[in-house]
Design an enzyme around this catalytic site. Structure first.
Site, PDB file in Angstrom:
ATOM      1  N   GLU A 195     -13.157  -1.009  -6.990  1.00  0.00           N
ATOM      2  CA  GLU A 195     -13.999  -0.713  -5.835  1.00  0.00           C
ATOM      3  C   GLU A 195     -15.066   0.314  -6.189  1.00  0.00           C
ATOM      4  OE1 GLU A 195     -13.893   1.219  -1.331  1.00  0.00           O
ATOM      5  OE2 GLU A 195     -12.003   0.697  -2.326  1.00  0.00           O
TER       6      GLU A 195
ATOM      7  N   LYS B 289       8.939  -0.695   0.927  1.00  0.00           N
ATOM      8  CA  LYS B 289       7.776  -1.541   0.674  1.00  0.00           C
ATOM      9  C   LYS B 289       7.215  -2.216   1.928  1.00  0.00           C
ATOM     10  CE  LYS B 289       9.397  -2.230  -4.032  1.00  0.00           C
ATOM     11  NZ  LYS B 289       9.870  -3.151  -5.080  1.00  0.00           N
TER      12      LYS B 289
ATOM     13  N   ASP C 222       5.259   1.710  -8.818  1.00  0.00           N
ATOM     14  CA  ASP C 222       5.510   0.416  -8.179  1.00  0.00           C
ATOM     15  C   ASP C 222       4.399   0.160  -7.167  1.00  0.00           C
ATOM     16  OD1 ASP C 222       6.411  -1.728  -6.633  1.00  0.00           O
ATOM     17  OD2 ASP C 222       8.516  -1.152  -6.836  1.00  0.00           O
TER      18      ASP C 222
ATOM     19  N   HIS D 252     -22.054   2.628  -0.364  1.00  0.00           N
ATOM     20  CA  HIS D 252     -21.526   1.372  -0.842  1.00  0.00           C
ATOM     21  C   HIS D 252     -22.630   0.435  -1.316  1.00  0.00           C
ATOM     22  CE1 HIS D 252     -17.139   1.446  -0.246  1.00  0.00           C
ATOM     23  NE2 HIS D 252     -17.418   2.394   0.636  1.00  0.00           N
TER      24      HIS D 252
END
Length: 402
Positions: free
Chosen positions: A101, A231, A306, A396
């Site tokens: 990004e 998660k 993770d 951006h």
């Protein structure tokens, strides 16, 4: 026909499974090449970049990956210096972030410059635990209550059994113990040292359940009943915490807010209230923040954490207050599972990125957690400043579109 071509042909015909390739090749590297050639053949794709890597795939195959064909590469950049006033991390740090990004690192870097200008970000770890919550079925509501009471009365036995499986894990409590119909959901809570600890607490909980089922006759439906909660976004984790619970804060004088962030304290406070608090509330969000997941994700990918736990690290609350023109700004991250040993941290690139921050290996996870908390604050502060100043789209356009 060459040996590799024969194996690829067997894969294509379904005569061989992907996980069986190692049994028909002379080395791990040859097996990787065979599977990659099979992927190219069935898809028509060219995997020349996936095939270029420096990781020890034989070592990774033992505990990090199955059916390997290569490596995905993500750009890694550096932000800093980030000045931190923690209990474990003190001084200036450079932080590696892996992302595709554009504008993210530039934004975080601006937050780092603010940290230097004001003498640092204060960070504290307010809690540290890992959880596993099985689901147990009893014969009736009454039996479910008896199981719940048994758990509450026999904590010492459960603790001794669970801790017999690990040198590092310690069972702190089994709480809450929730009853739904005839199902019982006990939440086992452990400390896990420098390891993130999910495998550790899973094995430890399974051992404790051997005693519970023997003594109560209840049936374990699943070792994970989702009260963990692992998660997934969870209100319980937002309130109770999981992994490292981290709070970071900074006080920025009025003139530095205007110079570095090109806005005012009052404007940032209003954006935080309208966007992060009210906007999140009407959306039903569990993360009352602007972009925690951006920094958490970039750090996790760089350091071998993770990646599925990014969803947990996205939980948290940003607060902003105006103090006589100055800005008080804080981030609270209740659920950040982290490790400096084990799992993906042993992959060569992850080890190197952890070494940049001086946190690889045992005894460093608290320091790492404080760096993570400060990095999240730097990125969150910068974005809130950009929104308040009306600069987000321009940034951006300039950095994200090249």
């Amino acid at each position: 026909m060459a040996k590799k071509e024969e194996i690829v042909e067997k894969l294509t015909k379904g005569e061989l499974k992907l996980y069986q390739v190692e049994d028909y090749t002379d080395s791990i590297q040859e097996a990787v090449e065979v599977r990659r050639e099979f992927a190219e053949q069935i898809s028509g794709a060219s995997l020349k970049h996936v095939s270029n890597y420096s990781l020890d795939m034989a070592r990774a195959l033992k505990k990090n990956i199955e059916n390997p064909i290569g490596v995905v590469q993500i750009p890694v950049g550096l932000v800093g210096p980030l000045q931190i006033n923690g209990e474990h991390a003190q001084g200036d740090y450079y932080v590696p972030l892996a992302t595709s990004e554009g504008a993210l690192l530039a934004s975080v870097n601006r937050g780092c410059s603010v940290s230097k200008a004001v003498g640092g970000i204060t960070v504290r770890i307010i809690d540290d635990k890992m959880t596993r919550a099985p689901v147990i079925r009893a014969d009736s509501i009454q039996k479910a209550l008896e199981v719940k009471e048994w758990i509450e009365r026999h904590f010492i036995e459960l603790k001794e059994a669970s801790e017999s499986t690990t040198r590092h894990g310690k069972l702190l409590k089994v709480d809450p113990v929730v009853v739904v119909g005839r199902y019982v959901y006990p939440r086992f809570t452990f400390t896990t040292g420098d390891s993130m600890g999910m495998n550790m607490v899973t094995i430890a909980t399974e051992k404790a359940l051997e005693i519970l089922t023997r003594e109560t006759g209840a049936h374990v439906v699943a070792l994970s009943g989702n009260l963990c909660t692992d998660k997934k976004p969870s209100a319980l984790n937002l309130i109770e915490g999981r992994g490292k619970s981290i709070v970071a804060e900074i006080i920025i004088p009025k003139d530095i807010v205007e110079e570095k962030l090109k806005t005012t304290s009052e404007a940032i406070v209003e954006v935080n209230q309208a966007k992060n608090l009210i906007g999140s509330a009407i959306a039903g969000n569990m993360g009352f923040n602007a972009q925690y997941a951006n920094m958490i994700g970039a750090i996790f990918l760089a350091t071998g954490q993770d990646e599925a736990h990014i969803v947990e690290g996205s939980l948290g609350i940003t607060t902003a207050e105006e103090q006589k023109g100055d800005l008080y700004f804080s981030v609270t991250l209740p659920d950040v599972p982290l490790a400096t040993v084990g799992g993906g941290t042993s992959l060569e690139t992850a080890t190197e990125c952890l070494q940049i921050m001086g946190v690889h290996g045992e005894g460093n996870v608290a320091k790492f957690a404080e760096i993570v908390g400060a990095t999240v604050l730097a990125g969150e502060l910068s974005l809130m400043g950009a929104l308040a100043a009306g600069h987000l789209a321009r940034a951006h356009k300039d950095l994200g579109r090249g």
